[in-house]
Scaffold this active site. Structure first.
Site, PDB file in Angstrom:
ATOM      1  N   ILE A  76      -5.937  -7.426   1.690  1.00 56.47           N
ATOM      2  CA  ILE A  76      -6.546  -7.764   0.406  1.00 56.47           C
ATOM      3  C   ILE A  76      -5.897  -9.002  -0.201  1.00 56.47           C
ATOM      4  CG2 ILE A  76      -6.878  -6.978  -1.977  1.00 56.47           C
ATOM      5  CD1 ILE A  76      -7.069  -4.111  -0.871  1.00 56.47           C
ATOM      6  N   ASN A 123       0.138  -7.370  -5.843  1.00 61.51           N
ATOM      7  CA  ASN A 123      -0.718  -6.726  -4.852  1.00 61.51           C
ATOM      8  C   ASN A 123       0.050  -6.005  -3.746  1.00 61.51           C
ATOM      9  OD1 ASN A 123      -3.363  -6.549  -3.144  1.00 61.51           O
ATOM     10  ND2 ASN A 123      -1.915  -7.645  -1.832  1.00 61.51           N
ATOM     11  N   SER A 168      -5.424   1.473  -7.287  1.00 61.12           N
ATOM     12  CA  SER A 168      -6.227   2.146  -6.264  1.00 61.12           C
ATOM     13  C   SER A 168      -7.044   3.229  -6.936  1.00 61.12           C
ATOM     14  CB  SER A 168      -5.329   2.773  -5.196  1.00 61.12           C
ATOM     15  OG  SER A 168      -6.075   3.600  -4.314  1.00 61.12           O
ATOM     16  N   TYR A 206       1.842   8.119  -3.048  1.00 65.82           N
ATOM     17  CA  TYR A 206       0.964   6.967  -3.224  1.00 65.82           C
ATOM     18  C   TYR A 206       0.083   7.153  -4.457  1.00 65.82           C
ATOM     19  CZ  TYR A 206      -2.371   3.259  -2.011  1.00 65.82           C
ATOM     20  OH  TYR A 206      -3.152   2.132  -2.020  1.00 65.82           O
ATOM     21  N   LYS A 243       0.152   4.688  -7.810  1.00 61.76           N
ATOM     22  CA  LYS A 243      -1.020   3.931  -8.247  1.00 61.76           C
ATOM     23  C   LYS A 243      -1.496   4.359  -9.636  1.00 61.76           C
ATOM     24  CE  LYS A 243      -1.285   1.192  -4.757  1.00 61.76           C
ATOM     25  NZ  LYS A 243      -1.016  -0.260  -4.918  1.00 61.76           N
TER      26      LYS A 243
END
Length: 281
Positions: free
Chosen positions: A48, A120, A174, A189, A193
């Site tokens: 990304i 990012n 995310s 995770y 996020k």
């Protein structure tokens, strides 16, 4: 009554309000131009981050590329030759506050300013059920990179943006910060996020008088970060996504361009979901 309201709204405690709006181009295409701006994108040696970095170069911005284990000097050179902008690659351990600060300050010195910053860089959780993992290294790796690293960037960038009086800080969050993914189990995770999304909202308030802060929450994207996932699990992802597939990295760049450009001068604290409809009720 109207005059009383105006007087209270502009009293000494609150200061002179409202703030003067920006002067914007008349043509909508010019509002999306990044000519004359400097953008810095962490985790931009691939995936990304690279798609965003190239899109910014295409829009006219000078671009700082970040990498850790995969050198990106050739990619910076490619951007310069292909799009006629200035670009340079910087090696940095995003989990080190000292390394992040020195890298950002060097970029400011090399380019004279930083107008756009995309936090990012991130790693995936690959360990399975968190409760079964031995020790804490895996948790610390994800939190240090995906959440703490974002804060380290913000801590230094905020001071730069305040001195400049402007800036756009964009966090790659995310959809995992909004929902709990299945069938894979990835508590670390998801927590990181979710923290990114709320950090963006909080900083949007703190920085409101000099910069904008937003987040982008991608869904399932076809990049190397998910190469470890078995095809049968990915098939379940596709079934649960209304558009029936993973996204190409290039399908995200419009959101990042919008948030970086003058097209979004009244957008702050937003979390843009680009997930193929996965999080729809």
């Amino acid at each position: 009554m109207g005059e009383e309201v105006i007087e209270s709204y502009c009293n000494k405690e609150l200061g002179p309000l409202p703030v003067k709006p920006p002067t914007l181009p008349k043509n909508v295409m010019d509002m999306f131009s990044l000519k004359g701006k400097v953008a810095s994108v962490t985790g931009s040696s691939g995936g990304i981050g690279w798609a965003v970095a190239e899109a910014y170069a295409q829009a006219g911005a000078d671009v700082c590329i970040w990498y850790n284990s995969h050198p990106a000097d050739e990619k910076a050179e490619y951007l310069q030759k292909t799009y006629g902008i200035k670009s340079k690659a910087y090696k940095c351990n995003i989990s080190s506050s000292e390394s992040v600060e020195s890298t950002i300050l060097q970029q400011q010195k090399d380019f004279g300013k930083i107008d756009i910053f995309v936090a990012n860089a991130g790693v995936a959780w690959t360990e399975g059920p968190e409760i079964e993992v031995v020790g804490y290294e895996s948790w610390e790796k994800v939190i240090d990179c995906d959440l703490n690293g974002v804060y380290y960037c913000a801590h230094t960038l905020g001071k730069i943006f305040r001195e400049q009086g402007s800036g756009s800080f964009i966090i790659t969050a995310s959809m995992s910060g909004v929902i709990v993914n299945i069938p894979q189990l990835q508590a670390a995770y998801n927590a990181a996020k979710a923290g990114c999304i709320h950090l963006a909202k909080s900083l949007a308030v703190e920085w409101g008088h000099f910069a904008r802060v937003n987040s982008v929450s991608p869904g399932y994207i076809a990049t190397e970060i998910s190469d470890f996932v078995p095809k049968d699990i990915k098939a379940k992802w596709w079934q649960m996504t209304p558009l029936g597939r993973e996204a190409l990295p290039e399908e995200l760049v419009g959101a990042y361009l919008y948030l970086a450009s003058n097209a979004s001068t009244y957008t702050t604290g937003a979390n843009l979901l680009v997930d193929g409809g996965y999080t729809l009720p």
